[in-house]
Scaffold this active site. Sequence first.
Site, short mmCIF file in Angstrom:
data_model
loop_
_atom_site.label_atom_id
_atom_site.label_comp_id
_atom_site.label_asym_id
_atom_site.label_seq_id
_atom_site.Cartn_x
_atom_site.Cartn_y
_atom_site.Cartn_z
N GLU A 68 0.84 -1.22 0.00
CA GLU A 68 0.00 0.00 0.00
C GLU A 68 0.86 1.26 0.00
OE1 GLU A 68 -3.59 0.20 2.13
OE2 GLU A 68 -4.02 -1.92 1.91
C1 FAD Z 1 2.24 -9.92 0.42
C2 FAD Z 1 1.99 -8.86 -0.58
C3 FAD Z 1 0.70 -8.59 -0.98
C4 FAD Z 1 0.45 -7.58 -1.92
N1 FAD Z 1 -0.86 -7.34 -2.32
C5 FAD Z 1 -1.08 -6.49 -3.35
C6 FAD Z 1 -2.40 -6.34 -3.89
O1 FAD Z 1 -3.37 -6.91 -3.39
N2 FAD Z 1 -2.57 -5.55 -4.97
C7 FAD Z 1 -1.53 -4.89 -5.56
O2 FAD Z 1 -1.75 -4.20 -6.54
N3 FAD Z 1 -0.27 -4.99 -5.06
C8 FAD Z 1 -0.02 -5.79 -3.98
N4 FAD Z 1 1.25 -5.93 -3.47
C9 FAD Z 1 2.34 -5.18 -4.08
C10 FAD Z 1 2.85 -4.05 -3.22
O3 FAD Z 1 1.94 -3.01 -3.20
C11 FAD Z 1 4.24 -3.66 -3.79
O4 FAD Z 1 5.12 -4.66 -3.35
C12 FAD Z 1 4.69 -2.28 -3.34
O5 FAD Z 1 3.93 -1.30 -3.98
C13 FAD Z 1 6.18 -2.03 -3.65
O6 FAD Z 1 6.49 -2.35 -4.95
P1 FAD Z 1 7.74 -3.32 -5.24
O7 FAD Z 1 7.60 -4.49 -4.35
O8 FAD Z 1 7.79 -3.56 -6.68
O9 FAD Z 1 9.01 -2.52 -4.76
P2 FAD Z 1 9.84 -1.44 -5.61
O10 FAD Z 1 8.94 -0.37 -6.10
O11 FAD Z 1 10.69 -2.15 -6.59
O12 FAD Z 1 10.75 -0.83 -4.47
C14 FAD Z 1 11.92 -1.50 -3.96
C15 FAD Z 1 12.57 -0.60 -2.91
O13 FAD Z 1 12.92 0.67 -3.51
C16 FAD Z 1 12.30 1.73 -2.81
N5 FAD Z 1 11.94 2.77 -3.77
C17 FAD Z 1 11.19 2.67 -4.89
N6 FAD Z 1 11.06 3.85 -5.50
C18 FAD Z 1 11.74 4.75 -4.74
C19 FAD Z 1 11.98 6.15 -4.82
N7 FAD Z 1 11.45 6.90 -5.79
N8 FAD Z 1 12.74 6.72 -3.87
C20 FAD Z 1 13.25 6.00 -2.84
N9 FAD Z 1 13.05 4.68 -2.70
C21 FAD Z 1 12.30 4.06 -3.64
C22 FAD Z 1 11.08 1.12 -2.13
O14 FAD Z 1 10.68 1.86 -1.02
C23 FAD Z 1 11.62 -0.27 -1.76
O15 FAD Z 1 12.34 -0.19 -0.56
C24 FAD Z 1 1.52 -6.87 -2.49
C25 FAD Z 1 2.83 -7.14 -2.06
C26 FAD Z 1 3.07 -8.10 -1.12
C27 FAD Z 1 4.49 -8.36 -0.69
#
Ligand code: FAD
Length: 580
Positions: free
Chosen positions: A390
Site C-alpha cells: 500500500e
Molecule cells: C504480500 C503482498 C501482498 C500484496 N498485495 C497487493 C495487492 O493486493 N494488490 C496490488 O496491486 N499490489 C499488492 N502488493 C504489491 C505491493 O503493493 C508492492 O510490493 C509495493 O507497492 C512495492 O512495490 P515493489 O515491491 O515492486 O518494490 P519497488 O517499487 O521495486 O521498491 C523497492 C525498494 O525501492 C524503494 N523505492 C522505490 N522507489 C523509490 C523512490 N522513488 N525513492 C526512494 N526509494 C524508492 C522502495 O521503497 C523499496 O524499498 C503486495 C505485495 C506483497 C508483498
Amino acid sequence: MTDTSLVFMRSLAAGRIEQEVLFPFPTLDPKEAETLGPVLESIDQLLGSRAEEFRKWDVEGKLPPEFLQEMREFGLFGLIIPEDQGGLAFGNLAYSRTLQQVARHDASVAVTIGAHSSIGMRGLKLYGTDAQKARWYGKLASGEMIAAFCLTEPGSGSDAASIKTTAVDAGDHWLLNGSKLWITNGGIADFFTVFAKTGEVDQKGKLSGFIVTKDMPGVSIGAPEDKMGIRASSTTMVFFENVKVPKENLLGPLNGGFKVAMNILNSGRSGVGGGTVGGMKKLIGLSSSYAMERKQFGQPIGTFGLIQQKIGHMVVDCYAAESAVTMVAALSDRGYEDYSIEAAIVKIFTSEALWRTVDEALQTAGGTGFMRELPYERMLRDCRVNRIWEGTNEVMRLFIALTALNDVGQGLREMSGSLKGIFNDPIKGFGVFYEYARRRANWATGLPAGKSSLSKAHVALRPQAEQFEDLVRSLAAMADRLLRKHGKDIVGKQFATRRLADVMIDLFVLACVISRVSSALEKKGTEGAQQELQIARVFAGQVQWCASSNFRKIDENDDELIQSLAKHAYERGGYSWDVL
Ligand SMILES: Cc1cc2nc3c(=O)[nH]c(=O)nc-3n(C[C@H](O)[C@H](O)[C@H](O)COP(=O)(O)OP(=O)(O)OC[C@H]3O[C@@H](n4cnc5c(N)ncnc54)[C@H](O)[C@@H]3O)c2cc1C
C-alpha cells in the site's frame, strides 16, 4: 458546521495550526457503537479458540474453504456495504476498529477481510455508478464474491503509473491484456478492481480502473506465492488474456485511473492502521503476562528496568498509533476532502510501531520467543509486509515531504509572483525569501493570530502544546530552509526530505495524542486520566528529541559521505574490506 476543506498537515508545514480539524478527539457515532459491540464479541467467539488452527494454516499456507464459509456467514465481507444491500454500513472508524479485533487473533484473516473491503471493493464504493453498486454490492456483502485489487505488475511496483497492462477500446467492449503480481485474495476472489493503460502506448500515467469478474473468459490465476508471513492469506498472480470487459465496467473516469487507485489506497489506509493496533494490543498482553511469569535471578523478569522500558514504550507506541488511526478514520468519515498526508502518516507510523513492538515482545520472551510454538515469530513475519505494501514507507515519506514543500512553494509563488525564477536560481530569489522569512519571524512572535497555537489542548497539557507550537515554527523554518538551500533540486534530496517527513509524522501523531488526552482529561479529570497524561509527556519528549536531531541535520550531516559509500558498494558489487 465543519469546514471540510481545511487540511491539517498541509497547513502545518507552512506554520499554520488548523486545530479545529483535530479537536475534540473523535468518538464513534452512538448508533454505530451499538452495532459494533456485538460484532466485536462475535469476532472473539469466531476466532478466540482457534489459535492452534491459525498456527496450522500458517504452515499450510491457506485458509480452508470451510473457515472462509464461516467468515461469510459471520458477515465479515459486508462491513462497509450499505445495510439495504446486506452489509453493516460501517464508517472507517468502526471498520478499522473491527479489523483491529480480527488482527488480535490472526493477521492472515485480517488481511483477507482488509484486502476485500479496504482496497478490493473500495473503488466500487468510492467511484461505482448506481447500476454497478446495485449489481455487485449484494454478492460482495455476503462474500459470495470476494474482492481483490490489481495494480502491481512485475515491472511496476512503487512506480504505479508505469503499468503495462492495456485496455483497448474495441467498440462495444474493452480488450484487456496483461498480468498482475502479488494480488492479495487472488486465489479466492471473483471480483477484481483492475488498473490498465487506456492512453497511447508511450503515454505514462493514463490509466483507467475496471471491474473484472473471474467468470470472464481469459481471466486466470497463478499459483499461491510462498510468502514469509501472512502465509494463510492468498497471494497470487492474476492474468488477463484478451478479456472482453463490458463498457459499463469502467470504474471512475476514463484515464482518471491513477487518481482512482491512489484514492482507494488512501481511503483503505485506516484499515491497515486498525490491524496494526490489534497486533500491538495482543503483543502487549502477551509480553506483560510473560514478564510477570518468567523468573530469572530469583525474580520475575518484569521487575527488571530493561524489560519495563520495553513494555512501557510498547504502551506509548500503541496509544499513539491508536490515536492517529482513530483520527484519520474519523477525518474520512466526517468528509474531509484531503487527508492524504495524514493517511500516509498513519500507514508509516503504525507499521513501524508494530515492528518495534513485535521485535521487543519477542526479545522479552527470550529464546521462547524464537520458537514456533508461540505466536511471536509468526507475528514478526506477518507484520513485516506492512512497511512494504500500500505504498512503501520510503515512497510515502517522499509523498508527505514533497506535498508539503510544494504547498510552501505555492506560498512563495503568491509572494513573488514568480516561483520559476526562484527555483531556478535560489540566490537571485533571496530577496523574496528574505521577505518570506521575515514574515515567518513575525509568525514566530505570535502571527498569524489564532493559527499558531494549540489552544484547544487541555490546560494540563499546556507544556506539551507549547512544545508542539515551537516545533511547528521550527518545521516551517525547516521547509523554508530546505527550499532556499536546494530550490527545485529538493526533489532529488531524499536524505533531507526524509527528515522533513519524519518531523511531520511525529508532529501529526503528537497532535492526535494531545487531542485524545485532552478529551480524556475533560471526561475523567486529572486523576482519572493520570496514565494518559504520562503517555502524552513521554511521547512529546520522544518527539522533541527526534525533531531536534532532524533540525540539526539540515546543515550538518553525513549525507554525502553515506551516498559515496553506497556508490562505492555499487561499483564493487558489495562490501570491499576484510580483516584478513
Ligand atoms: C504480500 C503482498 C501482498 C500484496 N498485495 C497487493 C495487492 O493486493 N494488490 C496490488 O496491486 N499490489 C499488492 N502488493 C504489491 C505491493 O503493493 C508492492 O510490493 C509495493 O507497492 C512495492 O512495490 P515493489 O515491491 O515492486 O518494490 P519497488 O517499487 O521495486 O521498491 C523497492 C525498494 O525501492 C524503494 N523505492 C522505490 N522507489 C523509490 C523512490 N522513488 N525513492 C526512494 N526509494 C524508492 C522502495 O521503497 C523499496 O524499498 C503486495 C505485495 C506483497 C508483498
